[in-house]
Design a protein around this motif. Sequence first.
Motif, PDB file in Angstrom:
ATOM      1  N   UNK A 184       0.592  -1.184  -0.160  1.00 22.53           N
ATOM      2  CA  UNK A 184      -0.209  -0.190   0.053  1.00 22.53           C
ATOM      3  C   UNK A 184       0.751   0.774  -0.024  1.00 22.53           C
ATOM      4  N   UNK A 185       1.565   1.277   0.808  1.00 23.50           N
ATOM      5  CA  UNK A 185       2.519   2.175   1.359  1.00 23.50           C
ATOM      6  C   UNK A 185       3.757   2.563  -0.493  1.00 23.50           C
ATOM      7  N   UNK A 186       3.870   1.230  -0.972  1.00 24.45           N
ATOM      8  CA  UNK A 186       4.441   1.491  -1.632  1.00 24.45           C
ATOM      9  C   UNK A 186       4.127   2.092  -3.146  1.00 24.45           C
ATOM     10  N   UNK A 187       2.527   1.867  -3.128  1.00 19.09           N
ATOM     11  CA  UNK A 187       1.480   2.558  -3.929  1.00 19.09           C
ATOM     12  C   UNK A 187       0.800   3.807  -4.122  1.00 19.09           C
ATOM     13  N   UNK A 188       1.856   4.122  -2.502  1.00 20.36           N
ATOM     14  CA  UNK A 188       0.610   5.761  -2.635  1.00 20.36           C
ATOM     15  C   UNK A 188      -0.910   5.605  -1.893  1.00 20.36           C
ATOM     16  N   UNK A 189      -0.996   4.229  -1.718  1.00 23.11           N
ATOM     17  CA  UNK A 189      -2.382   3.518  -1.647  1.00 23.11           C
ATOM     18  C   UNK A 189      -2.372   4.464   0.118  1.00 23.11           C
ATOM     19  N   UNK A 190      -2.787   5.828   0.366  1.00 21.55           N
ATOM     20  CA  UNK A 190      -2.894   6.311   1.932  1.00 21.55           C
ATOM     21  C   UNK A 190      -3.205   7.320   2.259  1.00 21.55           C
ATOM     22  N   UNK A 191      -3.749   7.279   3.271  1.00 20.69           N
ATOM     23  CA  UNK A 191      -3.330   6.817   4.551  1.00 20.69           C
ATOM     24  C   UNK A 191      -3.276   5.628   4.899  1.00 20.69           C
ATOM     25  N   UNK A 192      -2.923   3.887   5.117  1.00 22.97           N
ATOM     26  CA  UNK A 192      -3.589   2.687   4.564  1.00 22.97           C
ATOM     27  C   UNK A 192      -4.543   2.437   5.759  1.00 22.97           C
TER      28      UNK A 192
END
Lengths: 563, 322
Positions: B230-238
Amino acid sequence: MIQSADDIVRGSVVHADICIVGGGPAGIVLALELSRTGRSILLLESGGEAPTEQARALNIGEVAEGSLHSPPDTYRQRVLGGGTSIWGGRCVPFDPIDFEARPWIDHSGWPIGYDEVERHYAAANAWCEAGEYEYDARLAAPNGMRALLRGFSPRHFDTNGIERFSCPTDFGSRYRNRLRSAPNLRVLLSATATRLRAARDGSRIDALDVCNGRDAAFSVVAGQFVLAMGGMETPRLLLTSDDVHAGGIGNANDLVGRFYMCHVAGTIGSLRVNGAADTVWHGYDLAADGTYCRRRIAPRPATQAAMGLSNAVFRLHHPRIADPAHGTGPLSAIFLAQRFISYEYAKRLVSDAPPSAKTWLRHGMNAAIDSPSTARFLLHWVKARILADRKFPSIIVRPRTNLFSLDFHTEQAPNPDSRIGLGSSLDRFGNRQLRVDWRYCRQDVDTVAQSFDLLGQELADQAIGQLTLAAGERDIETVVRRDGAYGGHHIGTARMGATARSGVVDRNGKVFGVNNLHIAGSAVFPTSSQANPTLTIVAMAVRLAEHLSERVTRVPSIRESVN
Amino acid sequence: MPDSIDYSRKPVLILGASGFIGSRVAAALERSPIYRPVAASRRSAISVDATDMQSVLRALRDVDCVVNCVAGKDDAMVRAAQVLCDAARSTPPRRIVHLSSMAVYGAATGSVTEDHGPVEPVSLYGRAKIACEGIVGRYVRDGGDAVILRPSCVFGPGSTQWTTRLIRLLRAGRLGDLGAGGDGGCNLAFIDDVVGAIVAALDAPDVSGRTFNISSSADLTWNQFLMAFSKALGATPIRRIPGRTLRIETRILAPFRRVAAKAVKAGWTEAITPSLAALFRQDIRIDSGAAQSALWLHRTPPEQMIAAVLRDNRTKQELAAV
Ligand SMILES: Cc1cc2nc3c(=O)[nH]c(=O)nc-3n(C[C@H](O)[C@H](O)[C@H](O)COP(=O)(O)OP(=O)(O)OC[C@H]3O[C@@H](n4cnc5c(N)ncnc54)[C@H](O)[C@@H]3O)c2cc1C
């Protein structure tokens, strides 16, 4: 596997390589970490999977000064998960200065350095589900966290340190499946340790006496024992086990139960901020990993040294809820709902004295007049707190005026006269109940007073706002007494020392003079820091697991034999 | 495309060559100085219907080895394995490398080596893979040379199941931090590592008749992996996904999404099936020690797997889509 000790036959002997007593966060983390080493691990927990009246009754005890310290059966939980079944989830690492011997604080200094604990904080954050080990506001959130008070750059305080919040994770329910499925691990619920049996020469623990929920006694024989029963029960069991070691195990130098520390904490003052509303941010920011983070105001180490202060921290807080003068609907709504808030949370949140009918009425008016924001607040609470798994950590209400108060949470200086001992009444198993004699000292009051003054000065010097004390708060000691010992943090009662003269346990947590007895939890902390204890308890548990996995020699796996 | 076919390189028939793994094996063999791919699928230049005896017999005639990557419907997979082994009895290739799956272990927990039996419940897919292994096993007992590989979840650029699907679910906030629902062992086999093991199996000594687990990650939980991804994909905040929400997904929404997926392929038609949710909880560690020594299995670390996925154009396109 998880079993009830009620099925264990009276007089049985249960064997294990390592026996851990207490299923709070310390015991659970130790058990799960150690289960990977292939050794047989036994975890004993006095409570069950849910709280019961019978278990709670075992926490009852006496308090020397009831106005200063809450009764021992509050702020503690006899249940799998221990205190984390009701904790707030605030996670903060200790500071390097906490480990130093500070000439201005008697009995300060740890026999281990900051780095020995620091290297386990990343793992501790993961266990506590508090996200990554990043406690710098500039790095914790994408693009940095919002400023607390825009333009405020104090010389004596650091505003870039943060606290992160656990879900709050109840270690009992969160890790139940793992406790069940971990290889080599057996958890016995409803198993209360009642006495440590030392070998005749005192050098080892031969066995542990345990009672189940039906009062049937059995014993545990293990290569190593670890006490992880919390900062009150641990000294109690050591003091109770006095048949070989007169005065209790580990107590040759009369240190067990002494140096009892909580934190000195409360809410004081009022801060009127000069700028517009958007110059202040006292709420949370979200880290990329989804954890709630919040800035704090902490006196710098050099300032502490120069002024002879203990460690401390301040947080910007909404005005005192009990005083309807804040005119803020959501705060009044909380006041009106206090019946539904548990003792532990209501104690600090709501009021000190029973409110009058007029006070009730004024709060009712506030909630009604300010009803749109009251409704917004309640809606957010339901969504972000009640229904969420990662819960919005605390009540954050924007005061209608730019008026705030300050939360303080300060280190308590180690004081041998502040102590946990044994009282005169007996518990169900015939053991003496606790007696709590909590004391604070001048240094504790001075730390609050002086750092408050210093902060007020810097806020005024930089034209940020005016920090003042109400008439009833001018004597800080009355504030300290009003809020008393901060509940739930039980520290220092089996302190770590370089030698047996200064500590109950050595740098590895092993009781001096007893070769197979270790202690986990905040009982071993020689000083209390400004930080809440649990993150460090967990980091130290990971450290202890590492130490024990190197130490224990293999003995046969768990088996049971009936005498 | 090579200018001319180098007949000194050993021809390797790849069944299921148009699939995710098969195509990557073909590409790897194309670059190899030792082997030459004979890429077969129903759609490729060399058209082979893996479920048709005559078709497979013809294909076997001029090849040295066979890699069986046939995927698809469960019964077609079993049929293809049967046809391959029957054909191979009359026209034996030097070796068959057969791709199975960690699904054969079903609900097993703990550290799992190749000799671990299946634990119920075993999925239909797992049952089909067990049946295929049985067929290949009989072929070996009859004197054939075959090696069985059991990859864990194959991750990497181009993997729809374990990469694109996860990207979509993470970006939609439907997966994230799963709490106790994500404590299971995350056993990912990086595509390059799988391909490396397949190629190694063609000529490795002393592996005939043996079975190997193929997995790259060790001691990783799904939560750790999903959060890092998620973090690497920028799908944040998790997002923390409550158990309740996951149950609604698997029990109520999944059937609808699966029906819709037949018409539309999009983020919202990606279902979180009960079996996927169960996998996230399953405390299973695939032990690939045997493949590390016998097949020189390389284990790409998770951060590098993720980085490789992010560099891939298909991921970039997926991320560009809303
Ligand atoms: C209301 C509240 C809010 C809190 N908020 C925070 C916070 O925000 N941040 C923070 O860091 N900390 C917080 N705490 C403190 C936190 O809960 C404790 O630091 C933590 O639980 C201590 O962990 P432990 O494992 O050492 O002990 P405990 O959690 O106390 O666990 C000890 C366990 O041992 C068992 N036990 C006791 N005696 C025996 C016996 N004789 N035999 C067998 N088992 C026994 C008990 O049943 C218990 O389960 C809070 C506490 C409370 C009460």
